[in-house]
Motif scaffolding. Sequence first.
Motif, PDB file in Angstrom:
ATOM      1  N   ASP A 105       0.823  -1.209   0.000  1.00  0.00           N
ATOM      2  CA  ASP A 105       0.000   0.000   0.000  1.00  0.00           C
ATOM      3  C   ASP A 105       0.859   1.262   0.000  1.00  0.00           C
ATOM      4  OD1 ASP A 105      -2.323  -1.491  -0.017  1.00  0.00           O
ATOM      5  OD2 ASP A 105      -2.688  -1.313   2.142  1.00  0.00           O
ATOM      6  N   VAL A 106       2.018   1.212   0.655  1.00  0.00           N
ATOM      7  CA  VAL A 106       2.928   2.356   0.645  1.00  0.00           C
ATOM      8  C   VAL A 106       3.492   2.566  -0.759  1.00  0.00           C
ATOM      9  CG1 VAL A 106       5.094   3.275   1.554  1.00  0.00           C
ATOM     10  CG2 VAL A 106       3.484   2.132   3.078  1.00  0.00           C
ATOM     11  N   VAL A 107       3.869   1.468  -1.405  1.00  0.00           N
ATOM     12  CA  VAL A 107       4.359   1.567  -2.783  1.00  0.00           C
ATOM     13  C   VAL A 107       3.276   2.159  -3.678  1.00  0.00           C
ATOM     14  CG1 VAL A 107       5.277   0.292  -4.751  1.00  0.00           C
ATOM     15  CG2 VAL A 107       5.884  -0.415  -2.429  1.00  0.00           C
ATOM     16  N   ALA A 108       2.050   1.644  -3.550  1.00  0.00           N
ATOM     17  CA  ALA A 108       0.947   2.126  -4.383  1.00  0.00           C
ATOM     18  C   ALA A 108       0.669   3.608  -4.132  1.00  0.00           C
ATOM     19  CB  ALA A 108      -0.300   1.291  -4.110  1.00  0.00           C
ATOM     20  N   GLU A 109       0.772   4.034  -2.873  1.00  0.00           N
ATOM     21  CA  GLU A 109       0.558   5.449  -2.546  1.00  0.00           C
ATOM     22  C   GLU A 109       1.596   6.329  -3.227  1.00  0.00           C
ATOM     23  OE1 GLU A 109       0.669   8.446   1.326  1.00  0.00           O
ATOM     24  OE2 GLU A 109       0.505   6.279   1.632  1.00  0.00           O
ATOM     25  N   LEU A 110       2.844   5.895  -3.191  1.00  0.00           N
ATOM     26  CA  LEU A 110       3.898   6.674  -3.834  1.00  0.00           C
ATOM     27  C   LEU A 110       3.717   6.717  -5.348  1.00  0.00           C
ATOM     28  CD1 LEU A 110       6.975   5.538  -1.728  1.00  0.00           C
ATOM     29  CD2 LEU A 110       6.107   7.868  -1.906  1.00  0.00           C
ATOM     30  N   ILE A 111       3.310   5.601  -5.935  1.00  0.00           N
ATOM     31  CA  ILE A 111       3.041   5.587  -7.375  1.00  0.00           C
ATOM     32  C   ILE A 111       1.957   6.600  -7.709  1.00  0.00           C
ATOM     33  CG2 ILE A 111       2.108   4.213  -9.277  1.00  0.00           C
ATOM     34  CD1 ILE A 111       3.470   1.772  -8.035  1.00  0.00           C
ATOM     35  N   ALA A 112       0.886   6.598  -6.931  1.00  0.00           N
ATOM     36  CA  ALA A 112      -0.216   7.526  -7.190  1.00  0.00           C
ATOM     37  C   ALA A 112       0.229   8.974  -7.047  1.00  0.00           C
ATOM     38  CB  ALA A 112      -1.369   7.225  -6.230  1.00  0.00           C
ATOM     39  N   GLN A 113       1.030   9.263  -6.024  1.00  0.00           N
ATOM     40  CA  GLN A 113       1.498  10.628  -5.813  1.00  0.00           C
ATOM     41  C   GLN A 113       2.383  11.095  -6.960  1.00  0.00           C
ATOM     42  OE1 GLN A 113       3.476  10.744  -2.017  1.00  0.00           O
ATOM     43  NE2 GLN A 113       1.602  10.438  -0.843  1.00  0.00           N
ATOM     44  N   MET A 114       3.292  10.228  -7.412  1.00  0.00           N
ATOM     45  CA  MET A 114       4.260  10.650  -8.423  1.00  0.00           C
ATOM     46  C   MET A 114       3.668  10.711  -9.823  1.00  0.00           C
ATOM     47  SD  MET A 114       6.765  11.316  -6.515  1.00  0.00           S
ATOM     48  CE  MET A 114       7.862  11.825  -7.830  1.00  0.00           C
ATOM     49  N   THR A 115       2.594   9.992 -10.078  1.00  0.00           N
ATOM     50  CA  THR A 115       2.011   9.980 -11.427  1.00  0.00           C
ATOM     51  C   THR A 115       0.780  10.863 -11.535  1.00  0.00           C
ATOM     52  OG1 THR A 115       0.739   7.975 -10.902  1.00  0.00           O
ATOM     53  CG2 THR A 115       2.903   7.685 -11.943  1.00  0.00           C
ATOM     54  N   ALA A 116       0.372  11.489 -10.454  1.00  0.00           N
ATOM     55  CA  ALA A 116      -0.799  12.364 -10.521  1.00  0.00           C
ATOM     56  C   ALA A 116      -0.515  13.537 -11.461  1.00  0.00           C
ATOM     57  CB  ALA A 116      -1.145  12.879  -9.126  1.00  0.00           C
ATOM     58  N   GLY A 117      -1.252  13.608 -12.557  1.00  0.00           N
ATOM     59  CA  GLY A 117      -1.064  14.677 -13.531  1.00  0.00           C
ATOM     60  C   GLY A 117       0.198  14.568 -14.344  1.00  0.00           C
ATOM     61  N   THR A 118       0.882  13.429 -14.283  1.00  0.00           N
ATOM     62  CA  THR A 118       2.151  13.248 -14.997  1.00  0.00           C
ATOM     63  C   THR A 118       2.095  11.982 -15.842  1.00  0.00           C
ATOM     64  OG1 THR A 118       3.394  14.311 -13.207  1.00  0.00           O
ATOM     65  CG2 THR A 118       4.639  12.933 -14.731  1.00  0.00           C
ATOM     66  N   VAL A 119       2.529  12.092 -17.064  1.00  0.00           N
ATOM     67  CA  VAL A 119       2.605  10.934 -17.954  1.00  0.00           C
ATOM     68  C   VAL A 119       4.015  10.365 -17.878  1.00  0.00           C
ATOM     69  CG1 VAL A 119       2.437  10.109 -20.330  1.00  0.00           C
ATOM     70  CG2 VAL A 119       0.853  11.856 -19.492  1.00  0.00           C
ATOM     71  N   VAL A 120       4.125   9.067 -17.593  1.00  0.00           N
ATOM     72  CA  VAL A 120       5.432   8.425 -17.552  1.00  0.00           C
ATOM     73  C   VAL A 120       5.507   7.381 -18.660  1.00  0.00           C
ATOM     74  CG1 VAL A 120       5.748   8.844 -15.090  1.00  0.00           C
ATOM     75  CG2 VAL A 120       4.708   6.694 -15.846  1.00  0.00           C
ATOM     76  N   SER A 121       6.740   7.128 -19.112  1.00  0.00           N
ATOM     77  CA  SER A 121       6.923   6.219 -20.246  1.00  0.00           C
ATOM     78  C   SER A 121       7.266   4.797 -19.822  1.00  0.00           C
ATOM     79  CB  SER A 121       8.036   6.750 -21.150  1.00  0.00           C
ATOM     80  OG  SER A 121       9.248   6.888 -20.438  1.00  0.00           O
ATOM     81  N   GLY A 122       7.584   4.590 -18.555  1.00  0.00           N
ATOM     82  CA  GLY A 122       7.930   3.265 -18.072  1.00  0.00           C
ATOM     83  C   GLY A 122       8.265   3.329 -16.600  1.00  0.00           C
ATOM     84  N   VAL A 123       8.489   2.156 -16.019  1.00  0.00           N
ATOM     85  CA  VAL A 123       8.763   2.064 -14.584  1.00  0.00           C
ATOM     86  C   VAL A 123       9.988   1.182 -14.359  1.00  0.00           C
ATOM     87  CG1 VAL A 123       7.824   1.548 -12.303  1.00  0.00           C
ATOM     88  CG2 VAL A 123       6.262   2.154 -14.181  1.00  0.00           C
ATOM     89  N   GLY A 124      10.919   1.676 -13.562  1.00  0.00           N
ATOM     90  CA  GLY A 124      12.057   0.882 -13.124  1.00  0.00           C
ATOM     91  C   GLY A 124      11.978   0.661 -11.632  1.00  0.00           C
ATOM     92  N   ILE A 125      12.230  -0.558 -11.194  1.00  0.00           N
ATOM     93  CA  ILE A 125      12.126  -0.907  -9.781  1.00  0.00           C
ATOM     94  C   ILE A 125      13.470  -1.426  -9.279  1.00  0.00           C
ATOM     95  CG2 ILE A 125      10.901  -2.289  -8.043  1.00  0.00           C
ATOM     96  CD1 ILE A 125       8.752  -2.814 -10.222  1.00  0.00           C
ATOM     97  N   ALA A 126      14.006  -0.765  -8.271  1.00  0.00           N
ATOM     98  CA  ALA A 126      15.174  -1.270  -7.542  1.00  0.00           C
ATOM     99  C   ALA A 126      14.661  -1.861  -6.236  1.00  0.00           C
ATOM    100  CB  ALA A 126      16.158  -0.143  -7.254  1.00  0.00           C
ATOM    101  N   SER A 127      15.033  -3.096  -5.952  1.00  0.00           N
ATOM    102  CA  SER A 127      14.557  -3.720  -4.722  1.00  0.00           C
ATOM    103  C   SER A 127      15.692  -4.412  -3.993  1.00  0.00           C
ATOM    104  CB  SER A 127      13.455  -4.746  -5.019  1.00  0.00           C
ATOM    105  OG  SER A 127      13.036  -5.412  -3.830  1.00  0.00           O
ATOM    106  N   ALA A 128      15.619  -4.339  -2.679  1.00  0.00           N
ATOM    107  CA  ALA A 128      16.475  -5.193  -1.866  1.00  0.00           C
ATOM    108  C   ALA A 128      16.196  -6.645  -2.223  1.00  0.00           C
ATOM    109  CB  ALA A 128      16.211  -4.936  -0.388  1.00  0.00           C
ATOM    110  N   GLY A 129      17.195  -7.496  -2.073  1.00  0.00           N
ATOM    111  CA  GLY A 129      17.065  -8.861  -2.541  1.00  0.00           C
ATOM    112  C   GLY A 129      17.154  -9.887  -1.437  1.00  0.00           C
TER     113      GLY A 129
END
Length: 302
Positions: free
Chosen positions: A46-70
Amino acid sequence: MADLTLALDIGGTKIAAGLVDPDGALVASRRLPTPADDVGGDAIWDVVAELIAQMTAGTVVSGVGIASAGPIHLPTGTVSPINITAWRDFPIRDRVSATLPGLPVRLGGDGLCMALGEHWCGAGRGAAFLLGMVVSTGVGGGLVLDGAPYDGRTGNAGHVGHVVVDQDGELCSCGGYGCVETIAAGPRMTRWARAHGWAGPPGADAKELAQAAAAGDSAALQAFTRGARAVAAMIASVGAVCDLDLVVIGGGVAQSGALLFDPLREQLARYARLDFIADLRVLPAQLGGDAGLIGAAALLGG
């Protein structure tokens, strides 16, 4: 603004999101604490989804890159971070794809993304064979070989913190023994210094240890020298295997500057004797905490 990439950086203490332009500039970013594991995996998502919503609000993005701990698992797009125990085989790539349908989504380990960020816009620019690594509460890394990210079979190549440098060494968090992380990670250095006479305050970490070393405390200085020697031995080994020309080091322990880098370079000159790695350079990272986001964006071809 066109051609922005949404970048996500998921770790055990914080989750970050940013917008990266085609030149690798981080034009906006936000960070939230990673919820405790006892809230469950969906609450962390839910935190990830919240950040996605905040960063894409009114903004068009061309792709998504994810860095994750392993560890991560590229074939399935899942992650099982050691420091997020509520996520085991968590389908992060599919979750992000479902949230932003129709966009390309790329996943990489956080060590690889740090290396990619530094290679694109930081201290590693121009290096064809690069090891990027973080020396902090753990020791992680990623490889850029012949100018391209090297994922390995499952996406976990570059886990240099688990190169064995002491065959009779301590138990590591990975379950093995004698990994460089058991000697050079901040908490291990602090623990060793305490056992050898450093009287640091309760709860003191690598920052306080560095302050004590800078003030001349013998045990603190020995802890840094010992950690630097382990890192140097590992770098010499990885450098010989991968024919590296540059190592870039970031993270909290690396912020101690000369306390780490001076003995590291001295010991590296001792260990790296083969002609083809004798001139292997070691530099401090330049991008700080932004490297993972910039490198996540680079997964899409930056």
